[in-house]
Write a protein that holds these residues in place. Structure first.
Motif, PDB file in Angstrom:
ATOM      1  N   TYR A  13       5.455   6.495  -3.259  1.00 15.86           N
ATOM      2  CA  TYR A  13       4.290   6.422  -4.141  1.00 15.86           C
ATOM      3  C   TYR A  13       3.664   7.808  -4.181  1.00 15.86           C
ATOM      4  N   THR A  15       0.567   9.698  -5.246  1.00 19.95           N
ATOM      5  CA  THR A  15      -0.816   9.494  -5.677  1.00 19.95           C
ATOM      6  C   THR A  15      -1.514  10.833  -5.903  1.00 19.95           C
ATOM      7  N   VAL A  20       3.364   8.815  -0.355  1.00 20.25           N
ATOM      8  CA  VAL A  20       3.588   7.791   0.665  1.00 20.25           C
ATOM      9  C   VAL A  20       5.017   7.284   0.534  1.00 20.25           C
ATOM     10  N   ALA A  22       7.057   4.485   1.118  1.00 23.90           N
ATOM     11  CA  ALA A  22       6.889   3.073   1.454  1.00 23.90           C
ATOM     12  C   ALA A  22       8.205   2.440   1.906  1.00 23.90           C
ATOM     13  N   PRO A  41       4.569  -4.985  10.554  1.00 23.52           N
ATOM     14  CA  PRO A  41       3.150  -4.669  10.422  1.00 23.52           C
ATOM     15  C   PRO A  41       2.739  -4.388   8.983  1.00 23.52           C
ATOM     16  N   GLY A  43       1.711  -2.464   5.897  1.00 26.62           N
ATOM     17  CA  GLY A  43       2.071  -1.119   5.469  1.00 26.62           C
ATOM     18  C   GLY A  43       3.507  -0.735   5.758  1.00 26.62           C
ATOM     19  N   SER A  44       4.319  -1.685   6.273  1.00 25.22           N
ATOM     20  CA  SER A  44       5.697  -1.335   6.648  1.00 25.22           C
ATOM     21  C   SER A  44       6.657  -1.416   5.465  1.00 25.22           C
ATOM     22  N   GLY A  45       6.199  -1.849   4.291  1.00 26.83           N
ATOM     23  CA  GLY A  45       7.043  -1.786   3.094  1.00 26.83           C
ATOM     24  C   GLY A  45       7.524  -3.118   2.554  1.00 26.83           C
ATOM     25  N   LYS A  46       7.052  -4.227   3.134  1.00 22.87           N
ATOM     26  CA  LYS A  46       7.557  -5.553   2.759  1.00 22.87           C
ATOM     27  C   LYS A  46       7.259  -5.882   1.290  1.00 22.87           C
ATOM     28  N   SER A  47       6.014  -5.707   0.892  1.00 24.78           N
ATOM     29  CA  SER A  47       5.654  -6.029  -0.501  1.00 24.78           C
ATOM     30  C   SER A  47       6.356  -5.112  -1.480  1.00 24.78           C
ATOM     31  N   THR A  48       6.487  -3.858  -1.112  1.00 28.38           N
ATOM     32  CA  THR A  48       7.179  -2.912  -1.985  1.00 28.38           C
ATOM     33  C   THR A  48       8.608  -3.385  -2.226  1.00 28.38           C
TER      34      THR A  48
HETATM   35  P1  ADP Z   1       3.448  -4.279   3.538  1.00 31.96           P
HETATM   36  O1  ADP Z   1       3.766  -5.261   2.467  1.00 31.96           O
HETATM   37  O2  ADP Z   1       4.438  -4.291   4.667  1.00 31.96           O
HETATM   38  O3  ADP Z   1       2.034  -4.392   4.022  1.00 31.96           O
HETATM   39  P2  ADP Z   1       3.473  -2.337   1.395  1.00 31.96           P
HETATM   40  O4  ADP Z   1       4.792  -2.377   0.782  1.00 31.96           O
HETATM   41  O5  ADP Z   1       2.342  -3.023   0.735  1.00 31.96           O
HETATM   42  O6  ADP Z   1       3.593  -2.809   2.923  1.00 31.96           O
HETATM   43  O7  ADP Z   1       3.027  -0.811   1.591  1.00 31.96           O
HETATM   44  C1  ADP Z   1       3.894   0.179   2.143  1.00 31.96           C
HETATM   45  C2  ADP Z   1       3.188   1.520   2.078  1.00 31.96           C
HETATM   46  O8  ADP Z   1       3.060   1.910   0.703  1.00 31.96           O
HETATM   47  C3  ADP Z   1       1.778   1.528   2.657  1.00 31.96           C
HETATM   48  O9  ADP Z   1       1.541   2.777   3.257  1.00 31.96           O
HETATM   49  C4  ADP Z   1       0.924   1.336   1.435  1.00 31.96           C
HETATM   50  O10 ADP Z   1      -0.352   1.896   1.631  1.00 31.96           O
HETATM   51  C5  ADP Z   1       1.689   2.118   0.392  1.00 31.96           C
HETATM   52  N1  ADP Z   1       1.487   1.611  -0.988  1.00 31.96           N
HETATM   53  C6  ADP Z   1       1.762   0.354  -1.436  1.00 31.96           C
HETATM   54  N2  ADP Z   1       1.490   0.245  -2.746  1.00 31.96           N
HETATM   55  C7  ADP Z   1       1.018   1.441  -3.138  1.00 31.96           C
HETATM   56  C8  ADP Z   1       0.560   1.982  -4.379  1.00 31.96           C
HETATM   57  N3  ADP Z   1       0.551   1.228  -5.482  1.00 31.96           N
HETATM   58  N4  ADP Z   1       0.156   3.282  -4.411  1.00 31.96           N
HETATM   59  C9  ADP Z   1       0.185   4.038  -3.293  1.00 31.96           C
HETATM   60  N5  ADP Z   1       0.599   3.600  -2.089  1.00 31.96           N
HETATM   61  C10 ADP Z   1       1.013   2.331  -2.007  1.00 31.96           C
END
Ligand code: ADP
Ligand code: ADP
Length: 229
Positions: A13, A15, A20, A22, A41, A43-48
């Protein structure tokens, strides 16, 4: 066979002044009919990863396939078709239309799907056949999430992607919602990927993938769930 496969999948990402990372070189295979859970944990990248598997976002580098479809090479337009035709989504918030009953909320999506279940059948799959004519405000949080699951499965997606479906629920209600996902996976064979912090999922999943700092830390296969029942 594999339903999803990734190779060197990375996501950065950008910004502006901050980059970042991810996801950092994820090689993963998820199998057809399995229920897989992504743990790790915040911020570990699961949602991404889930968003990339669901065609909601593009990787920065690396490859991702759904069966033999290379999602990493698809246009936004084709990814939209991919989502519509193959993927059901469940999120933390239920996004139900307040002015429509449970049945009508599910019907909204079955109207546009090529080969939908009847709304009544989808609601029966999640154990809500007795609440079909209730409005969202008349349902508990767990029941509303079950309506959202019924809506997601009603178009008969090949995969169901669930991002913190228990995030807004107390832990006991969360377990009930996870049991619904497990039962749907059992009965319909829908390949399912779940992100949840509810520990009960580990007994229900076929595969547990642990993330740390954008990488796969380790993976467990649940032999108890694998055994033929
Ligand atoms: P998890 O689902 O494990 O909590 P995420 O995939 O949400 O992790 O996030 C992984 C990393 O990417 C984190 O550091 C988060 O802050 C960053 N991140 C997620 N989405 C965005 C975004 N849209 N813009 C910038 N950073 C992002
Ligand atoms: P449509 O099929 O109507 O074009 P989309 O392809 O945009 O809808 O989205 C497919 C599914 O993903 C829908 O269920 C939608 O609610 C969900 N969705 C899309 N983008 C997001 C997002 N950023 N956050 C949460 N849900 C989303």
């Amino acid at each position: 066979g594999a339903v999803f496969r990734t190779q060197g999948l990375s996501k950065v990402y950008d910004t502006g002044d901050l980059k970042v990372r991810a996801l950092d070189g994820v090689d993963l295979e998820l199998f057809s009919g399995e229920l897989a859970v992504l743990l790790g944990p915040s911020g570990s990248g699961k949602s991404t990863l889930l968003n990339i598997l669901g065609g909601l976002d593009h990787a920065s580098s690396g490859k991702v396939w759904f069966r033999d479809m290379d999602l990493s090479a698809m246009s936004d337009r084709d990814l939209t078709l991919y989502r519509r035709n193959h993927v059901g989504f469940v999120f933390q918030f239920y996004n139900l239309v307040a002015s429509l009953t449970a049945r009508e909320n599910v019907h909204l999506v079955t109207d546009v799907a090529p080969n939908p279940m009847r709304a009544e059948d989808a609601l029966a799959q999640v154990g809500l056949d007795h609440r079909m004519d209730h409005f969202p405000a008349e349902l508990s949080g767990g029941e509303q999430q079950r309506v959202a699951i019924a809506r997601a499965i009603a178009k008969r997606p090949e995969v169901l992607l669930c991002d913190e479906p228990t995030g807004a629920l107390d832990s006991k209600t969360g377990v009930q919602v996870l049991e619904v996902l497990r039962d749907v996976n059992d009965r319909l064979g829908t390949s399912t990927v779940v992100i949840t912090h509810n520990a009960a999922i580990r007994q229900m999943a076929h595969r547990v993938v642990y993330f740390l700092d954008g990488r796969i830390d380790r993976m467990e296969v649940n032999d108890a769930r694998m055994a033929p029942s």
